[in-house]
Design a protein around this motif. Structure first.
Motif, PDB file in Angstrom:
ATOM      1  N   ALA A 135      -0.753  -9.407   9.042  1.00  0.00           N
ATOM      2  CA  ALA A 135       0.213  -9.463   7.939  1.00  0.00           C
ATOM      3  C   ALA A 135       1.595  -9.779   8.489  1.00  0.00           C
ATOM      4  O   ALA A 135       2.004  -9.249   9.528  1.00  0.00           O
ATOM      5  CB  ALA A 135       0.235  -8.132   7.189  1.00  0.00           C
ATOM      6  N   ASP A 136       2.302 -10.661   7.768  1.00  0.00           N
ATOM      7  CA  ASP A 136       3.660 -10.988   8.175  1.00  0.00           C
ATOM      8  C   ASP A 136       4.642  -9.919   7.710  1.00  0.00           C
ATOM      9  O   ASP A 136       5.663  -9.680   8.341  1.00  0.00           O
ATOM     10  CB  ASP A 136       4.059 -12.358   7.601  1.00  0.00           C
ATOM     11  CG  ASP A 136       3.193 -13.464   8.153  1.00  0.00           C
ATOM     12  OD1 ASP A 136       3.357 -13.805   9.335  1.00  0.00           O
ATOM     13  OD2 ASP A 136       2.312 -13.955   7.426  1.00  0.00           O
ATOM     14  N   HIS A 137       4.330  -9.296   6.576  1.00  0.00           N
ATOM     15  CA  HIS A 137       5.191  -8.255   6.024  1.00  0.00           C
ATOM     16  C   HIS A 137       4.309  -7.194   5.377  1.00  0.00           C
ATOM     17  O   HIS A 137       3.257  -7.532   4.819  1.00  0.00           O
ATOM     18  CB  HIS A 137       6.115  -8.799   4.931  1.00  0.00           C
ATOM     19  CG  HIS A 137       6.925  -9.972   5.358  1.00  0.00           C
ATOM     20  ND1 HIS A 137       8.056  -9.863   6.128  1.00  0.00           N
ATOM     21  CD2 HIS A 137       6.765 -11.299   5.117  1.00  0.00           C
ATOM     22  CE1 HIS A 137       8.557 -11.069   6.347  1.00  0.00           C
ATOM     23  NE2 HIS A 137       7.793 -11.963   5.745  1.00  0.00           N
ATOM     24  N   VAL A 138       4.747  -5.950   5.408  1.00  0.00           N
ATOM     25  CA  VAL A 138       4.061  -4.902   4.644  1.00  0.00           C
ATOM     26  C   VAL A 138       5.085  -4.194   3.767  1.00  0.00           C
ATOM     27  O   VAL A 138       6.267  -4.124   4.092  1.00  0.00           O
ATOM     28  CB  VAL A 138       3.350  -3.879   5.559  1.00  0.00           C
ATOM     29  CG1 VAL A 138       2.208  -4.544   6.313  1.00  0.00           C
ATOM     30  CG2 VAL A 138       4.331  -3.221   6.508  1.00  0.00           C
ATOM     31  N   ILE A 139       4.606  -3.719   2.630  1.00  0.00           N
ATOM     32  CA  ILE A 139       5.472  -3.046   1.662  1.00  0.00           C
ATOM     33  C   ILE A 139       4.830  -1.713   1.311  1.00  0.00           C
ATOM     34  O   ILE A 139       3.694  -1.687   0.815  1.00  0.00           O
ATOM     35  CB  ILE A 139       5.610  -3.902   0.381  1.00  0.00           C
ATOM     36  CG1 ILE A 139       6.307  -5.228   0.712  1.00  0.00           C
ATOM     37  CG2 ILE A 139       6.344  -3.134  -0.698  1.00  0.00           C
ATOM     38  CD1 ILE A 139       6.247  -6.241  -0.431  1.00  0.00           C
ATOM     39  N   ASN A 140       5.543  -0.632   1.556  1.00  0.00           N
ATOM     40  CA  ASN A 140       5.051   0.667   1.111  1.00  0.00           C
ATOM     41  C   ASN A 140       5.546   0.884  -0.321  1.00  0.00           C
ATOM     42  O   ASN A 140       6.753   1.018  -0.553  1.00  0.00           O
ATOM     43  CB  ASN A 140       5.538   1.790   2.035  1.00  0.00           C
ATOM     44  CG  ASN A 140       4.861   3.096   1.667  1.00  0.00           C
ATOM     45  OD1 ASN A 140       4.714   3.425   0.485  1.00  0.00           O
ATOM     46  ND2 ASN A 140       4.437   3.849   2.683  1.00  0.00           N
ATOM     47  N   VAL A 141       4.623   0.880  -1.263  1.00  0.00           N
ATOM     48  CA  VAL A 141       5.012   0.899  -2.676  1.00  0.00           C
ATOM     49  C   VAL A 141       5.580   2.243  -3.092  1.00  0.00           C
ATOM     50  O   VAL A 141       6.045   2.385  -4.232  1.00  0.00           O
ATOM     51  CB  VAL A 141       3.817   0.535  -3.589  1.00  0.00           C
ATOM     52  CG1 VAL A 141       3.300  -0.856  -3.232  1.00  0.00           C
ATOM     53  CG2 VAL A 141       2.716   1.572  -3.517  1.00  0.00           C
ATOM     54  N   GLN A 142       5.545   3.240  -2.205  1.00  0.00           N
ATOM     55  CA  GLN A 142       6.213   4.490  -2.536  1.00  0.00           C
ATOM     56  C   GLN A 142       7.701   4.409  -2.216  1.00  0.00           C
ATOM     57  O   GLN A 142       8.480   5.230  -2.665  1.00  0.00           O
ATOM     58  CB  GLN A 142       5.549   5.640  -1.780  1.00  0.00           C
ATOM     59  CG  GLN A 142       4.120   5.812  -2.281  1.00  0.00           C
ATOM     60  CD  GLN A 142       3.410   7.006  -1.661  1.00  0.00           C
ATOM     61  OE1 GLN A 142       3.582   7.281  -0.480  1.00  0.00           O
ATOM     62  NE2 GLN A 142       2.634   7.695  -2.478  1.00  0.00           N
ATOM     63  N   GLY A 201       0.834  -1.202   0.000  1.00  0.00           N
ATOM     64  CA  GLY A 201       0.000   0.000   0.000  1.00  0.00           C
ATOM     65  C   GLY A 201       0.862   1.241   0.000  1.00  0.00           C
ATOM     66  O   GLY A 201       2.096   1.155  -0.066  1.00  0.00           O
ATOM     67  N   THR A 202       0.202   2.387   0.040  1.00  0.00           N
ATOM     68  CA  THR A 202       0.949   3.647  -0.020  1.00  0.00           C
ATOM     69  C   THR A 202       0.998   4.376   1.322  1.00  0.00           C
ATOM     70  O   THR A 202       1.781   5.291   1.487  1.00  0.00           O
ATOM     71  CB  THR A 202       0.306   4.615  -1.039  1.00  0.00           C
ATOM     72  OG1 THR A 202      -1.066   4.829  -0.650  1.00  0.00           O
ATOM     73  CG2 THR A 202       0.355   4.046  -2.441  1.00  0.00           C
ATOM     74  N   ARG A 203       0.119   4.002   2.241  1.00  0.00           N
ATOM     75  CA  ARG A 203       0.055   4.785   3.483  1.00  0.00           C
ATOM     76  C   ARG A 203       0.453   3.919   4.676  1.00  0.00           C
ATOM     77  O   ARG A 203      -0.143   2.884   4.937  1.00  0.00           O
ATOM     78  CB  ARG A 203      -1.374   5.320   3.679  1.00  0.00           C
ATOM     79  CG  ARG A 203      -1.616   6.553   2.796  1.00  0.00           C
ATOM     80  CD  ARG A 203      -3.080   6.890   2.754  1.00  0.00           C
ATOM     81  NE  ARG A 203      -3.801   5.846   2.036  1.00  0.00           N
ATOM     82  CZ  ARG A 203      -5.102   5.650   2.120  1.00  0.00           C
ATOM     83  NH1 ARG A 203      -5.833   6.404   2.910  1.00  0.00           N
ATOM     84  NH2 ARG A 203      -5.681   4.704   1.416  1.00  0.00           N
ATOM     85  N   ASP A 204       1.445   4.410   5.404  1.00  0.00           N
ATOM     86  CA  ASP A 204       1.987   3.602   6.506  1.00  0.00           C
ATOM     87  C   ASP A 204       0.947   3.327   7.584  1.00  0.00           C
ATOM     88  O   ASP A 204       0.947   2.252   8.189  1.00  0.00           O
ATOM     89  CB  ASP A 204       3.212   4.306   7.115  1.00  0.00           C
ATOM     90  CG  ASP A 204       4.410   4.241   6.183  1.00  0.00           C
ATOM     91  OD1 ASP A 204       4.501   3.254   5.418  1.00  0.00           O
ATOM     92  OD2 ASP A 204       5.221   5.171   6.186  1.00  0.00           O
ATOM     93  N   ALA A 205       0.044   4.271   7.789  1.00  0.00           N
ATOM     94  CA  ALA A 205      -0.946   4.065   8.853  1.00  0.00           C
ATOM     95  C   ALA A 205      -1.831   2.868   8.502  1.00  0.00           C
ATOM     96  O   ALA A 205      -2.195   2.064   9.368  1.00  0.00           O
ATOM     97  CB  ALA A 205      -1.794   5.322   9.031  1.00  0.00           C
TER      98      ALA A 205
END
Lengths: 368, 368, 368, 368
Positions: free
Chosen positions: B234-241, B220-224
């Motif tokens: 979620a095991d991992h998150v990716i900020n696509v920005q 996603g784009t927003r850290d919040a």
């Protein structure tokens, strides 16, 4: 079609074509290899030319498959072949020397999660022969030569009375069949559109009709090809130069659209055409490579619960089912066989296939 | 959450919002209708706002669904509601007056080939209430009002102890679940990427994790929002920005890619991202509308035997399964519930949802 | 649970038990073998005893499976083991020396039609190691010894933090999971009855509950066992010495019966009980051997569209999914582990398991 | 076969047979009913007699189906009929007056979990017309009369050029097809054994062969019947009075056994025969009622991963697929039609069917 013999004399060396730089094929000699466990040596009697062969020769194996590209690796292309079992690997009793066999392309590695699921054409070790994967003519030596090594999993018995040339077409019919199988396979009385009257599309018409699909609608640009589709059982044909295909399909189906689309053209507009001719909840199988990114109305996939899936060839043992239908004379695959050449004229054969000389569809090379 | 009562006093008239010209909502009154056979009257206790509501209000129901557009037809939108059974149609004994229920959207017509197959969200009579089809809030009156008529097929019992607000989220989780179910459902130990931390994506993380998927990766784009994804499992998150999503996913999976992608963003690049992060033989579910045609590397679908399918909402009774998981407290759906308004403040509620005021995710309207 | 090491010293000879005449086990020595391609050598750290081991030791491998019986063939039984990768066969990079692994039993031959379909536990070359089939502990040497050879397909990584003893239970949970997977797998919110609180039945309760099934009903004859079922998540238990099981199940489900029955008892009345407690259109999985022909009301299968299928162990990589759920601590499999013995006390361990000494359920033999 | 007309004159009263005490049929009059929403009135042109009709007349509808038994309830049996659409219910445009139609039996309630799944022959409201379920001839009035009410879901268009008598056989072929469909449906080149050369068995041979199965083996006790099986496409027939069927099947399949068994005999030994002739991982469909409990080697189901399922009739719209195959002349169903009687001779017709007078197979009653 030489009579099967229980003893076949195998030379130490064989003649075969190898790929040098892109587009460069040379007739040369290689040693004839010994089959390993679960393998046999096939004496190649005939091989058909597929559009993917032209791709492999000109540009290498399709990009995302694993393994090194075959250029300048002494690689022999060609994957639609049939022949006679000439030698058995240790422990092989599934076949006997002298058996006539035709092939499917993919021997999965048998040790990755996809192969363990039975999805051997989606093998995660694609292109890694050291892991057991083979795709003869793509990543391991193929059939433009006198002999090839095949895993027993990739062999299909040639039905009695079938000619060598017809037997080379089994894998093409098997690819079309896998597309229909993967769409659920229960197509009797269901409507099917086939896009593109190339070999897979034309045999796709034959298979769909053999399974009872109704209507089967074929689209294309050349009337001579469409005419062959009618002979293979199509209920309707649409020349897309004269009619908008999605509109024409919807008109033929009381506005509803078709249940299944088998896309065999690779045309840039093909996915959109398919999306607008399939009905709500319908399924689309992409069986032709798309060389370029495609601009498509993907919103329709979501709004209308459509499934799109791609197949890079046969799978799920569909080649066996196709061979059975062909052996039972459910459709006449030989309608698409147009030309025959000997092995040393492979370059001419390839030119006929590529440039569609004399409206060539399937060009067969006769080797033994 | 008023206690269930065996007798509910139902007025003759109810307050509800109706859609005039695009974007124009008016609070008005309508008669409360009598439920027919297989129907009940639901007193609406709470309703959540979905991005599709904003679409319907601004542009009408998505284009290719059947039936007339709802503008200026006295139409009441809103589809993610829950409430209390207030009256039973003739012959209904599946529910009793006073039962707390939440809804799925689609009552198929029950008489077209897709409904006969159980594919009721792909109903060929979509948008034709005269054939029995209902999609409350899309093609028939929905939940931005005090009462609604529901087919018993669209009702799900609210598990004991679940609040009204949480119960409005069941259908969102049901949509995510349907996506996973349609991908085979056996996701324990399999890798799943979820694209887009909107409501479906976030609950998709919760459902995938509840079923044992591993790892579950959210982009996603927003850290919040991504942080909420972590709270949902979620095991991992990716900020696509900050990272290229397909590359990041492949890195997290030893270069292999994931088995399943649940695409919930509707971003123009989403399909390509999905295609380059899914592994050979993998599956992609598109669960967000694509407003525009998309440019995509469809060749990869073919070369790597990938399946892409779209879902326009819940299906296959997945909402029941989602309700069960939520009732068993497998994930905390209330994490995505951020704001609550009363019925007469619906325009404010819609503005919060549309403009993400105060980082609104799920805005709930409390009615009774 | 010794820490993984990158180098493991492997002796030339190992201690192991071999089967002579029926019931006769002798502790002896065998050479430690070298793993072939796609194989590894596993140092066995622990092994659990299964009812089938008692069968194999007393009567040989179940009758209709292929291959010679193991009596007097220097055969080492035992199939529920875990250990540490000690040596890699040529070309193996799926695992590294020192990896902790647990096993599933069946390596299909990879060359018969069933294996090609992914149905490796239904391999047509069952019992023919010369064709590549292995079922360690049934037809090839198993785990009542210090080392074993395993095909990489049969190995599952032990999740971090899991003890050796718990890891031996993964294959039991995997068998239960395969039963549920084969019944469709989408069990959240669906009703499941498990017959027989043996190891598979008890872990079947844990798996069904982990996947969200509701209610999960366990039947059996011993209250202590049923109590363990409650700890593993059963919503209801039925002691069949006090209640007629089919009636009790129907009462608990508003007269409807359950959607799925997992039969793990092998009792002569079990199929009839299952047939009368499953609902119309429901499914029954038989996961216990029936030593004798059974008298059953098969008419009900026809009248009520019921599916009955049998599983002789794990399949479809369900063991991986079970390991994931156990690694995520969805249920506590160690509840069924009751006793531990060293390798040289195997006969005592077997006696505890056979005679249920001190109400033994799973007896584990610790080897390294 | 009167020509379709756009206006059909419908009387107020019709002649029909009704069931009094067990075995007691009386020719009487009933009012012709008006079709409701989603229903049509069918003028019955012809009806075939099925073994289940004899059951219903002698003993009532099979025991575990819901609803009251039809004795002394003014009930009209008969379920294998075809006719002409005579009147349309409100909102029906799927058919027009004058359309020739044949029927499938089951209109699910459309509101229970099984119907919502598409499993309408497993409807949980079986026998409850007040919930919308209909099974004409079993639980609602059937076709031994001049008119019947049918839900549009139960109607199949009669393919052009098909006689009335042949059209009555579509539902029988549809039942056989459903059996094959439920076994996966992909039977081209796979081996199939059909047990019992009654109507379903014989048309099962025709359908299996039409789909490309190979070999198709038929077993039975009467040579005349087996001979008809050969005419319908069987590759081999086995007279079980001269050969042990499982042994004979295994001999015909190189010891392997068959992939699929379609059991249509209801013989007490049938399940055991099937279990010993199916191969490992194979599937058995029980399509005949078992009046008594059966003694069977169920252990084999477990040891060899066999699936057994029952069907009480058609399902999954298989009747449409069967009609398509018959319309395409893939097999000649009329081979099993042996006798024809007028409506007032129904008792004679039933006697011919029950006592197999003159080796009667399908006895058809011609009504209009």
């Amino acid at each position: 079609m030489p009579a099967p013999t229980s003893a076949i004399t195998v030379p130490n060396q064989m003649r075969c074509w190898v790929l040098g730089d892109p587009g460069q094929l040379t007739l040369t000699e290689k040693p004839v290899l010994q089959p390993g466990p679960a393998e046999v040596l096939v004496r190649i009697d005939a091989i058909a030319i597929c559009a993917t062969d032209l791709e492999v020769i000109a540009h290498g194996a399709p990009a995302t498959i694993g393994g090194g590209l075959p250029f300048n690796k002494n690689f022999t292309p060609g994957h639609e072949y049939m022949g006679t079992v000439a030698r058995l690997g240790p422990g092989v009793d599934e076949f006997a020397v002298g058996d006539r066999v035709t092939v499917e392309i993919h021997a999965g590695c048998g040790r990755c999660p996809r192969c363990r699921q039975g999805m051997y054409t989606s093998c995660w070790n694609y292109g890694k022969p050291e892991k057991g994967h083979r795709a003869n003519g793509f990543t391991t030596d193929g059939g433009f030569g006198q002999y090839a090594i095949n895993h027993v999993n990739t062999l299909v018995r040639v039905p009695e009375g079938m000619s060598d040339a017809e037997a080379t077409l089994v894998v093409t019919a098997g690819t079309a069949m896998y597309g229909l199988d993967s769409m659920g396979g229960l197509v009797a009385g269901e409507s099917v559109a086939v896009l593109g009257p190339g070999p897979i599309g034309l045999l796709g018409v034959g298979v769909a009709k053999a399974l009872g699909a109704q209507p089967v609608i074929l689209t294309g640009t050349r009337d001579a090809r469409l005419e062959k589709g009618l002979r293979l059982g199509a209920d309707h044909v649409i020349n897309v130069q004269r009619e908008q295909p999605a509109e024409a399909v919807r008109k033929l189906t009381q506005g509803r659209g078709v249940d299944f689309v088998l896309e065999c053209s690779g045309a840039p507009s093909a996915l959109n055409d398919a999306l607008w001719m399939v009905n709500r909840g319908g399924r689309i199988c992409l069986a032709a490579l798309f060389p370029e990114p495609v601009h498509a109305d993907l919103g329709r996939i979501v709004v209308d619960n459509i499934t799109v899936f791609g197949i890079r060839g046969e799978g799920r043992s569909a080649t066996h089912r196709a061979a059975a239908l062909m052996g039972q004379k459910r459709f006449d695959a030989t309608i698409i066989h147009t030309h025959t050449f000997p092995l040393d004229q492979l370059p001419t054969a390839l030119r006929y296939a590529r440039d569609r000389v004399e409206d060539a569809i399937k060009v067969v090379v006769k080797i033994h």
